[in-house]
Design a protein around this motif. Sequence first.
Motif, mmCIF file in Angstrom:
data_model
loop_
_atom_site.group_PDB
_atom_site.id
_atom_site.type_symbol
_atom_site.label_atom_id
_atom_site.label_comp_id
_atom_site.label_asym_id
_atom_site.label_seq_id
_atom_site.Cartn_x
_atom_site.Cartn_y
_atom_site.Cartn_z
ATOM 1 N N ARG A 109 -3.340 13.856 -17.062
ATOM 2 C CA ARG A 109 -1.879 13.724 -16.444
ATOM 3 C C ARG A 109 -2.363 13.727 -14.707
ATOM 4 N N LYS A 110 -3.490 13.603 -14.472
ATOM 5 C CA LYS A 110 -3.772 13.667 -12.923
ATOM 6 C C LYS A 110 -4.443 12.465 -12.696
ATOM 7 N N TRP A 111 -4.851 11.465 -13.649
ATOM 8 C CA TRP A 111 -5.478 10.431 -13.274
ATOM 9 C C TRP A 111 -5.346 9.266 -14.412
ATOM 10 N N LEU A 112 -5.140 9.556 -15.701
ATOM 11 C CA LEU A 112 -4.962 8.502 -16.551
ATOM 12 C C LEU A 112 -3.542 7.924 -16.633
ATOM 13 N N PHE A 113 -3.463 6.402 -16.104
ATOM 14 C CA PHE A 113 -2.161 5.914 -16.236
ATOM 15 C C PHE A 113 -1.025 6.767 -15.541
ATOM 16 N N THR A 114 -1.378 7.537 -15.152
ATOM 17 C CA THR A 114 -0.296 8.556 -14.123
ATOM 18 C C THR A 114 -0.965 9.340 -12.906
ATOM 19 N N LEU A 115 0.091 9.991 -12.533
ATOM 20 C CA LEU A 115 -0.423 11.181 -11.284
ATOM 21 C C LEU A 115 0.009 12.353 -11.532
ATOM 22 N N GLU A 116 -0.193 13.180 -11.008
ATOM 23 C CA GLU A 116 0.207 14.853 -11.319
ATOM 24 C C GLU A 116 1.804 14.661 -11.001
ATOM 25 N N GLY A 117 2.027 14.073 -9.834
ATOM 26 C CA GLY A 117 3.299 14.239 -9.371
ATOM 27 C C GLY A 117 4.378 13.116 -9.881
ATOM 28 N N THR A 118 3.914 12.209 -10.735
ATOM 29 C CA THR A 118 4.884 11.023 -11.283
ATOM 30 C C THR A 118 4.722 11.194 -12.715
ATOM 31 N N ASN A 119 3.964 12.172 -13.363
ATOM 32 C CA ASN A 119 3.766 12.343 -14.921
ATOM 33 C C ASN A 119 4.824 12.961 -15.688
ATOM 34 N N LYS A 120 5.336 12.526 -16.599
ATOM 35 C CA LYS A 120 6.399 12.903 -17.327
ATOM 36 C C LYS A 120 6.082 13.548 -18.564
ATOM 37 N N LEU A 121 5.056 12.973 -19.101
ATOM 38 C CA LEU A 121 4.426 13.290 -20.587
ATOM 39 C C LEU A 121 3.117 13.085 -20.561
ATOM 40 N N THR A 122 2.417 14.188 -21.368
ATOM 41 C CA THR A 122 0.878 13.674 -21.649
ATOM 42 C C THR A 122 0.624 14.477 -22.915
ATOM 43 N N GLN A 123 0.427 13.734 -23.999
ATOM 44 C CA GLN A 123 0.179 14.458 -25.288
ATOM 45 C C GLN A 123 -1.032 13.723 -25.867
ATOM 46 N N ASN A 124 -2.011 14.584 -26.679
ATOM 47 C CA ASN A 124 -3.327 14.036 -27.045
ATOM 48 C C ASN A 124 -3.509 14.922 -28.329
ATOM 49 N N ASP A 125 -4.126 14.186 -29.191
ATOM 50 C CA ASP A 125 -4.551 14.647 -30.467
ATOM 51 C C ASP A 125 -5.987 14.061 -30.495
ATOM 52 N N PRO A 126 -6.869 14.612 -29.832
ATOM 53 C CA PRO A 126 -8.304 13.940 -29.823
ATOM 54 C C PRO A 126 -9.301 13.838 -30.898
ATOM 55 N N GLN A 127 -8.951 13.219 -32.035
ATOM 56 C CA GLN A 127 -9.697 13.017 -33.057
ATOM 57 C C GLN A 127 -9.648 11.814 -33.640
ATOM 58 N N GLU A 128 -10.581 11.244 -34.477
ATOM 59 C CA GLU A 128 -10.371 9.968 -35.202
ATOM 60 C C GLU A 128 -9.045 9.916 -36.036
ATOM 61 N N GLY A 129 -8.330 8.852 -35.658
ATOM 62 C CA GLY A 129 -7.042 8.939 -36.271
ATOM 63 C C GLY A 129 -5.987 9.251 -35.479
ATOM 64 N N GLY A 130 -6.256 10.220 -34.625
ATOM 65 C CA GLY A 130 -5.220 11.007 -33.878
ATOM 66 C C GLY A 130 -4.647 10.016 -32.607
ATOM 67 N N THR A 131 -3.460 10.319 -32.140
ATOM 68 C CA THR A 131 -2.998 9.709 -31.173
ATOM 69 C C THR A 131 -2.920 10.202 -29.709
ATOM 70 N N TRP A 132 -2.381 9.356 -28.838
ATOM 71 C CA TRP A 132 -2.343 9.834 -27.246
ATOM 72 C C TRP A 132 -1.240 9.176 -26.643
ATOM 73 N N GLU A 133 -0.594 9.859 -25.803
ATOM 74 C CA GLU A 133 0.290 9.119 -25.006
ATOM 75 C C GLU A 133 0.520 9.749 -23.752
ATOM 76 N N VAL A 134 0.999 8.781 -22.841
ATOM 77 C CA VAL A 134 1.179 9.059 -21.419
ATOM 78 C C VAL A 134 2.606 8.570 -20.837
ATOM 79 N N ILE A 135 3.266 9.146 -20.291
ATOM 80 C CA ILE A 135 4.410 8.436 -19.695
ATOM 81 C C ILE A 135 4.427 8.748 -18.348
ATOM 82 N N ASP A 136 4.530 7.964 -17.387
ATOM 83 C CA ASP A 136 4.507 7.959 -15.697
ATOM 84 C C ASP A 136 6.019 7.373 -15.583
#
Length: 165
Positions: A33-60
């Motif tokens: 949430r501090k750097w990937l497609f967003t910044l800490e100040g503008t990040n609204k959501l960061t979700q992550n399931d870091p395994q094969e087949g898992g999903t991730w989501e970032v909302i800036d």
Amino acid sequence: MENLSTTTLKMKREFGVAPERVFDAWLNPDMMRKWLFTLEGTNKLTQNDPQEGGTWEVIDHRDGVDYRAIGKYLEVDPPKKLVFTFKMPQFSELEDIITVELKEIQQGCDMTFTQLIHVAHEDDWTKTDVEKALGEYHDGTEHGWNLMFMGLKELVETGKISYKG
């Protein structure tokens, strides 16, 4: 899909930390949430399931608009390799494939980043139109990653990012 072309963006970066630290920055939501497609100040959501087949989501959230980046993990091999899909549904349903490879070196680690960029084009586009669009997508994507990788480097090497957006 016939009206589709691809281009490949390849970038290399060096970090003064162990590969595990950089790998973690790609997967740990508190770091993402501090750097990937967003910044800490503008990040609204960061979700992550870091395994094969898992999903991730970032909302800036910028200028009153939510920008959503999503994907699915295809390969997770800590701390050497990460392969995942990437798309921003509000702009396109096309998914790019991103590969991050980390290699330990004496001073820390090398990162090789590769993005297979898919570009949709119109029926009436000429070969020149397609080449122009591929170049623009490649250059624009490279510019965005350059900015993100500056933040990533600062985050993994110092623990924080000074640029707040």
